[in-house]
Design a protein around this motif. Sequence first.
Motif, PDB file in Angstrom:
ATOM      1  N   LEU A 140       0.879  -1.170   0.000  1.00  0.00           N
ATOM      2  CA  LEU A 140       0.000   0.000   0.000  1.00  0.00           C
ATOM      3  C   LEU A 140       0.914   1.216   0.000  1.00  0.00           C
ATOM      4  CD1 LEU A 140      -2.719   1.395   0.138  1.00  0.00           C
ATOM      5  CD2 LEU A 140      -2.660   1.179   2.625  1.00  0.00           C
ATOM      6  N   GLU A 167      -8.633   0.414   1.392  1.00  0.00           N
ATOM      7  CA  GLU A 167      -7.511  -0.102   0.595  1.00  0.00           C
ATOM      8  C   GLU A 167      -6.773  -1.211   1.334  1.00  0.00           C
ATOM      9  OE1 GLU A 167      -7.541   0.669  -2.293  1.00  0.00           O
ATOM     10  OE2 GLU A 167      -7.928   2.766  -2.677  1.00  0.00           O
ATOM     11  N   ARG A 209     -10.754   5.802   3.391  1.00  0.00           N
ATOM     12  CA  ARG A 209      -9.980   5.359   2.228  1.00  0.00           C
ATOM     13  C   ARG A 209      -8.879   4.389   2.643  1.00  0.00           C
ATOM     14  NH1 ARG A 209      -7.878   7.534  -2.680  1.00  0.00           N
ATOM     15  NH2 ARG A 209      -7.061   5.687  -3.760  1.00  0.00           N
ATOM     16  N   LYS A 222      -1.509  -0.971  -4.228  1.00  0.00           N
ATOM     17  CA  LYS A 222      -2.515   0.088  -4.293  1.00  0.00           C
ATOM     18  C   LYS A 222      -1.822   1.394  -3.891  1.00  0.00           C
ATOM     19  CE  LYS A 222      -6.599  -0.600  -4.412  1.00  0.00           C
ATOM     20  NZ  LYS A 222      -7.564  -0.531  -5.532  1.00  0.00           N
TER      21      LYS A 222
END
Length: 548
Positions: free
Chosen positions: A411, A448, A444, A433
């Motif tokens: 991430l 994710e 958010r 991501k």
Amino acid sequence: MSVCRQAARQWSPFSLGNMPLYRVCGIFALLSVGLISFTPPCDGGNILVFPVDGSHWINMKILLEELHARGHTMTVIRASTSWYIPEKSPLFTSITIELDEALEDFFELYLQEHMRLQREGGSAFAFFKITKDFMSMLSTAHLMWSEALGKILDDKTMIKSLMDSQYDVLLTDPAMAPGVLLAKYLKLPLVLNVRWITSGEGHFAIAPTPLSYIPVPGSGLTDKMTFMQRIKNLFFYSTVVIQQKFMVGPHYDAICDKYFEGGCDVISLLQEADIWLFRSDYVFEFPRPTMPNIVYIGGFQCKPAQPLPADLEEFVQSAGEHGVIIMTLGTLVNALPKEVTDEIASVFAKLPQKVIWRHKGERPSTLGNNTLIVDWMPQKDLLGHPQTKVFIAHGGTNGVQEAIYYGVPVLGIPLFFDQFDNLLRLQERGAAKIIQLGEVNEHRLEQELKELLFEKCYRENIQRLSRLHRDQPITPMDQAIFWVEFVMRHKGAPHLRTEAYKMPWYSYYNVDVLLVLLTAVAVSLYSVFVLVRCLCCRSRRKPKTKQH
């Protein structure tokens, strides 16, 4: 006694017939000395190193450790204000150059302003302000190092000492150019530990680079571009050219004009380098043209994970089946803005996973019991641990390559430089991501993270990349060491260098050939036209014969 045992006894080195044991031992001692004396010598090389500080030093140091283990002697040129490069080390001797300003303080101011602008949103004003500040910071850093190089070249005692040391090769990171110019001045073979050069990414200086499918770093594009994206790509390439021409190049041009007969320019000197040890590979990079003296060593710093310290191992194992998330934003970023860290800590507190977070700023008020805050972590050993499920990172080259090697989905929270483009390459392959700093909020981030944790495709994709990366006949580190030693053995590698850098642009692009051919065609057509016209005129002027 059997025949086999009798034969064994007759040929036993401790019998040799009726010879006494002490004589046998003496013969073996003489043979051993003789064999040792006929073993070919393995002399280490003498290497001059001009590194770049900060995170670049981390991978340079790993390369130096391996060279030291192979018996090579190294001298490192460092700044008096260095962040990470020590003056005393068992790996090397050092030469310290006085700098007037600490680059660490200068960069810290830029970083804080950069993060503030990112949090304000993606307005055109913020983009141009970030771009201007970035170019200004680079220009200042290059100015400082060009002035430092001038001091080195003016110091006759130091120059004599460097020449008398009879170095075999100069190893440098060309993100800053003083090492490149010093190699030229000392007439030493040059090896680059490279991904970035003075302006932009290294390939753009040495290999053919069609902008139709090769994205310029900073553009946020992939190798599949629409028409409008190709326009954007061309714009970003133009900014790199302008940056080199007007903001970086002039600092080194002044050195070239003063100290090099006939002058020089940094890009041509880079193209003259013998070997480019390129910190990338095609598991990570988009396919593109390359050159024979580019050696890809992406992930060379990676090795099998070592056991964790006992307290950290206990914390990791306490996560049970849920596993562990690790978060670090690299060596240059100690902490994000407070409101961001509070949001991140709040999300972590909701998760069943345990979290190890490298964070040096103010302790978040929303921190949960499942989160361990540390000043430092054994990143590679944690990434290689089977309990690690997700890596939250800024997207630096080292961290991305390590995520690939150990097969951990990422991430990404990119902050500056090449980080977004690095993460984009992983995202394109379904292994990461990305969240921009201005978009980080509880909803958010949680969304994710859960997608990376529970969608199996991300782990499967990154592990496929890991298998591809590891499936090599020679490890990246062995490749790097071989080519450094190759340059030392052969006093360079000019047979691998292209001659293109010696050609003027109009010859490189065959503009002169095209003009000559067009001229020849034009002259031929014009000649035919004139000939036809003359024949027509003669036929018109020919008198008519009278008929009777």
